[in-house]
Motif scaffolding. Structure first.
Motif, PDB file in Angstrom:
ATOM      1  N   VAL A  42     -31.114  -6.619  46.274  1.00  0.00           N
ATOM      2  CA  VAL A  42     -32.307  -7.619  46.156  1.00  0.00           C
ATOM      3  C   VAL A  42     -33.308  -7.297  46.909  1.00  0.00           C
ATOM      4  CG1 VAL A  42     -33.024 -10.087  46.010  1.00  0.00           C
ATOM      5  CG2 VAL A  42     -30.696  -9.183  45.029  1.00  0.00           C
ATOM      6  N   VAL A  43     -33.327  -7.224  48.115  1.00  0.00           N
ATOM      7  CA  VAL A  43     -34.304  -7.205  48.941  1.00  0.00           C
ATOM      8  C   VAL A  43     -34.947  -5.445  48.917  1.00  0.00           C
ATOM      9  CG1 VAL A  43     -34.614  -6.595  51.505  1.00  0.00           C
ATOM     10  CG2 VAL A  43     -33.313  -8.424  50.951  1.00  0.00           C
ATOM     11  N   GLY A  44     -33.951  -4.549  48.528  1.00  0.00           N
ATOM     12  CA  GLY A  44     -34.596  -3.215  48.384  1.00  0.00           C
ATOM     13  C   GLY A  44     -35.727  -3.012  47.453  1.00  0.00           C
ATOM     14  N   LEU A  51     -36.164  -3.563  53.601  1.00  0.00           N
ATOM     15  CA  LEU A  51     -34.810  -2.847  53.694  1.00  0.00           C
ATOM     16  C   LEU A  51     -34.509  -2.681  55.070  1.00  0.00           C
ATOM     17  CD1 LEU A  51     -32.315  -2.391  52.092  1.00  0.00           C
ATOM     18  CD2 LEU A  51     -33.355  -0.271  51.468  1.00  0.00           C
ATOM     19  N   ALA A  52     -35.459  -1.888  55.597  1.00  0.00           N
ATOM     20  CA  ALA A  52     -35.025  -1.499  56.996  1.00  0.00           C
ATOM     21  C   ALA A  52     -34.915  -2.655  57.936  1.00  0.00           C
ATOM     22  CB  ALA A  52     -36.151  -0.367  57.305  1.00  0.00           C
ATOM     23  N   GLY A  53     -35.783  -3.718  57.788  1.00  0.00           N
ATOM     24  CA  GLY A  53     -35.677  -4.724  58.462  1.00  0.00           C
ATOM     25  C   GLY A  53     -34.461  -5.571  58.313  1.00  0.00           C
ATOM     26  N   LEU A  54     -33.946  -5.559  57.267  1.00  0.00           N
ATOM     27  CA  LEU A  54     -32.694  -6.186  56.952  1.00  0.00           C
ATOM     28  C   LEU A  54     -31.463  -5.444  57.494  1.00  0.00           C
ATOM     29  CD1 LEU A  54     -31.033  -8.300  55.183  1.00  0.00           C
ATOM     30  CD2 LEU A  54     -30.907  -6.506  53.243  1.00  0.00           C
ATOM     31  N   ALA A  55     -31.741  -4.011  57.438  1.00  0.00           N
ATOM     32  CA  ALA A  55     -30.810  -3.150  58.259  1.00  0.00           C
ATOM     33  C   ALA A  55     -30.574  -3.499  59.648  1.00  0.00           C
ATOM     34  CB  ALA A  55     -31.258  -1.592  57.803  1.00  0.00           C
ATOM     35  N   VAL A  56     -31.725  -3.570  60.397  1.00  0.00           N
ATOM     36  CA  VAL A  56     -31.725  -3.676  61.797  1.00  0.00           C
ATOM     37  C   VAL A  56     -31.291  -5.152  62.151  1.00  0.00           C
ATOM     38  CG1 VAL A  56     -33.063  -3.830  63.703  1.00  0.00           C
ATOM     39  CG2 VAL A  56     -33.264  -2.120  62.227  1.00  0.00           C
ATOM     40  N   GLY A  57     -31.877  -6.231  61.435  1.00  0.00           N
ATOM     41  CA  GLY A  57     -31.526  -7.526  61.737  1.00  0.00           C
ATOM     42  C   GLY A  57     -29.946  -7.632  61.252  1.00  0.00           C
ATOM     43  N   GLY A  58     -29.413  -7.256  60.099  1.00  0.00           N
ATOM     44  CA  GLY A  58     -28.014  -7.394  59.717  1.00  0.00           C
ATOM     45  C   GLY A  58     -27.330  -6.757  60.691  1.00  0.00           C
ATOM     46  N   LEU A  59     -27.497  -5.729  61.196  1.00  0.00           N
ATOM     47  CA  LEU A  59     -26.646  -4.965  62.095  1.00  0.00           C
ATOM     48  C   LEU A  59     -26.426  -5.927  63.393  1.00  0.00           C
ATOM     49  CD1 LEU A  59     -24.950  -2.459  62.998  1.00  0.00           C
ATOM     50  CD2 LEU A  59     -26.942  -1.425  63.884  1.00  0.00           C
ATOM     51  N   LEU A 197     -38.043 -11.760  52.560  1.00  0.00           N
ATOM     52  CA  LEU A 197     -37.013 -11.235  53.334  1.00  0.00           C
ATOM     53  C   LEU A 197     -36.276 -12.810  54.205  1.00  0.00           C
ATOM     54  CD1 LEU A 197     -35.219  -9.040  54.570  1.00  0.00           C
ATOM     55  CD2 LEU A 197     -36.584  -8.672  56.414  1.00  0.00           C
ATOM     56  N   ALA A 198     -36.909 -13.521  54.459  1.00  0.00           N
ATOM     57  CA  ALA A 198     -36.608 -15.063  54.767  1.00  0.00           C
ATOM     58  C   ALA A 198     -35.779 -15.740  53.707  1.00  0.00           C
ATOM     59  CB  ALA A 198     -37.833 -15.804  55.520  1.00  0.00           C
ATOM     60  N   GLY A 199     -36.020 -15.495  52.620  1.00  0.00           N
ATOM     61  CA  GLY A 199     -35.361 -16.059  51.613  1.00  0.00           C
ATOM     62  C   GLY A 199     -33.839 -15.614  51.664  1.00  0.00           C
ATOM     63  N   SER A 200     -33.852 -14.344  51.819  1.00  0.00           N
ATOM     64  CA  SER A 200     -32.201 -13.691  52.160  1.00  0.00           C
ATOM     65  C   SER A 200     -31.367 -14.344  53.273  1.00  0.00           C
ATOM     66  CB  SER A 200     -32.197 -12.141  52.428  1.00  0.00           C
ATOM     67  OG  SER A 200     -31.012 -11.590  52.891  1.00  0.00           O
ATOM     68  N   ALA A 201     -32.122 -14.414  54.153  1.00  0.00           N
ATOM     69  CA  ALA A 201     -31.623 -15.253  55.448  1.00  0.00           C
ATOM     70  C   ALA A 201     -30.921 -16.711  55.297  1.00  0.00           C
ATOM     71  CB  ALA A 201     -32.320 -15.111  56.638  1.00  0.00           C
ATOM     72  N   ILE A 202     -31.925 -17.376  54.496  1.00  0.00           N
ATOM     73  CA  ILE A 202     -31.447 -18.752  54.100  1.00  0.00           C
ATOM     74  C   ILE A 202     -30.373 -18.670  53.217  1.00  0.00           C
ATOM     75  CG2 ILE A 202     -32.450 -20.952  52.958  1.00  0.00           C
ATOM     76  CD1 ILE A 202     -35.323 -19.916  53.997  1.00  0.00           C
ATOM     77  N   ALA A 203     -30.394 -17.902  52.086  1.00  0.00           N
ATOM     78  CA  ALA A 203     -29.315 -17.952  51.422  1.00  0.00           C
ATOM     79  C   ALA A 203     -27.964 -17.666  51.937  1.00  0.00           C
ATOM     80  CB  ALA A 203     -29.458 -16.768  50.155  1.00  0.00           C
ATOM     81  N   ASN A 204     -27.968 -16.657  53.001  1.00  0.00           N
ATOM     82  CA  ASN A 204     -26.720 -16.431  53.692  1.00  0.00           C
ATOM     83  C   ASN A 204     -26.235 -17.616  54.189  1.00  0.00           C
ATOM     84  OD1 ASN A 204     -27.068 -13.801  53.078  1.00  0.00           O
ATOM     85  ND2 ASN A 204     -27.854 -12.963  54.832  1.00  0.00           N
ATOM     86  N   VAL A 205     -27.061 -18.364  55.126  1.00  0.00           N
ATOM     87  CA  VAL A 205     -26.696 -19.637  55.936  1.00  0.00           C
ATOM     88  C   VAL A 205     -26.254 -20.518  55.067  1.00  0.00           C
ATOM     89  CG1 VAL A 205     -27.351 -21.346  57.393  1.00  0.00           C
ATOM     90  CG2 VAL A 205     -28.152 -19.003  57.869  1.00  0.00           C
TER      91      VAL A 205
END
Length: 455
Positions: A42-44, A51-59, A197-205
């Motif tokens: 989705v983010v890609g 996508l790179a930001g998600l990679a670093v934050g997710g890691l 990208l913020a929407g991805s984080a909200i969905a996760n929580v």
């Protein structure tokens, strides 16, 4: 004597019983990385930079939470021993106290990450736009830390009492909500705001909150129905015993952290395409690892119960059988990914530069799967036996000798992602040699309800 015989009989698993434990555990373990791959897809579509930001934050968030796997694996080992010895109330008590630990540690993580988010993301991403994207995601997603840890504790005690079906239901409900919300909030579908990208984080929580509530409700009901009912008050003695076991598992997790954070940091210095490709294949690797770990969880649960019931012979037989099954399964997975090497990467990105980088490391990824089949099964055996000190020492040694030197040499010598994944390959081979030697020695098979007995 009749009581001991009954316990041993109860601990004896048939192939169908092993599968009944492993398949739901597989669902739990595979669900999270499958969702993460969906999240990446989705983010890609936003481009290589998000996508790179998600990679670093997710890691960063993943490494913080995985350092605390003792809340799951340690609780399973302790609860399985008690279940095998017939102390069902004691097994539930482990879940209550692990949940208290999860909430306390999770709140501390939120505070620490909010304070350190800027320097940590800059350190890993090398500053610039990737760090800014990662910071946006991380500041929101970290509020899920206590929820993730509560789910770990819930999985731990439920696996210990050989209930792997209900955790699967709880996880699927939470991830189902996240999967619906993620594309809606990232891309602004159905009239929702486009939060990217913020929407991805909200969905996760949101999904993590639902799963955590399910585990807490189940624990409260089980505590009330146990005979005698289990106290819901904090018990410092039990929590202290959990932390003692967790100390070795935390040090072991730190070795993994040092390796994978170093790998991400080095990959980021080869550019956005390299770190994005590393993230895609790393998530696929996590999917494979956790899939294989389903049999390791069955091994942990059943070996712990067998040793708690006093049968070292049965525990050794389980070790052999489950390693054979895991190796065959790993070979099958390796074959499937080898056949799909031209199709699978395109599911996650259409960026040509990212696809080219994925091609560089794909065959390392395929080659280490059969090795992982042996490693993860025997890890499960030793975790079920409470042999955490050995696993700590073996993992630290293999990381220092194998993985870390090749990661940093890749940066110095400009070997790129091929050098990083060569390090992972050496790391896995060394771990395989270590756990095979330990299990063959038989020194891990200490019986009794107390996981610290004989250690």
């Amino acid at each position: 004597m009749p009581e001991v015989s009954a316990r041993r009989s109860r601990a004896e698993p048939s192939p169908s019983r092993i599968l009944a434990l492993a398949l739901p555990a597989l669902g739990v373990l595979a669900a999270e990385p499958l969702y993460l791959l969906f999240d990446i897809a989705v983010v890609g579509r936003l481009g290589a930079l998000p996508l790179a930001g998600l990679a670093v934050g997710g890691l960063i968030l993943a490494q913080v939470s995985t350092q605390l796997t003792f809340l799951s694996y340690g609780t399973t080992a302790r609860a399985a021993r008690m279940h095998g010895s017939g102390d069902e109330a004691g097994a539930v008590r482990e879940g209550v106290q692990a949940t208290y630990l999860a909430v306390g540690i999770g709140l501390a993580i939120i505070a620490a990450i909010q304070v350190l988010a800027v320097p940590v993301t800059s350190l890993i991403a090398g500053g610039g736009d990737i760090a800014a994207e990662a910071l946006t995601w991380l500041r929101i997603a970290v509020f899920g830390a206590p929820l993730i840890l509560v789910a770990m504790a819930g999985n731990g005690w439920m696996r210990g009492v050989q209930n792997t079906v209900r955790p699967l239901r709880f996880v699927l409900v939470g991830l189902g909500l996240s999967a619906v919300l993620c594309p809606v909030l990232v891309h602004g579908l159905l009239g929702a705001p486009r939060w990217e990208l913020a929407g991805s984080a909200i969905a996760n929580v949101a999904g993590q909150a639902v799963t955590a509530v399910c585990f807490v409700v189940a624990l409260l009901r089980q505590a009330r129905s146990a005979g005698p009912p289990v106290s819901l008050r904090p018990d410092s003695a039990v929590m202290r015993a959990q932390v003692v076991l967790g100390r070795d598992l935390i040090l072991r997790s730190l070795a993994f952290q040092a390796c994978f954070l170093s790998a991400a940091a080095v990959a980021a210095r080869f550019g956005a395409a390299a770190v994005a490709a590393h993230q895609v294949v790393l998530q696929l690797w996590n999917l494979v690892a956790l899939t294989l770990d389903s049999l390791a969880i069955a091994a942990q649960t059943l070996v712990g119960a067998a040793l708690g019931a006093g049968s070292a012979t049965q525990a050794k037989g389980l070790a052999r059988r489950l390693t054979e099954w895991s190796t065959v399964f790993a070979v099958a997975l390796a074959s499937a990914f080898a056949l799909g090497h031209t199709v699978i990467p395109a599911l996650f990105t259409d960026d040509a530069a990212v696809i080219d980088q994925i091609d560089v490391i794909w065959w390392f990824f395929v080659a280490i799967m059969p090795v992982a089949g042996v490693v993860f099964a025997l890890d499960g055996v030793l975790l079920g036996a409470g042999d955490a000190p050995f696993l700590r020492n073996a993992t630290l040694g293999c990381a220092i000798v194998g993985f870390l030197p090749l990661i940093w040499l890749s940066l110095v010598q400009d070997w790129g992602l091929a050098g990083i994944w060569s390090g992972l390959t050496v790391f896995m081979v060394l771990r395989m040699l270590a756990v095979v030697w330990r299990v063959a020695s038989g020194r891990w098979a200490v019986t009794g309800a107390d996981i610290q007995a004989g250690r």
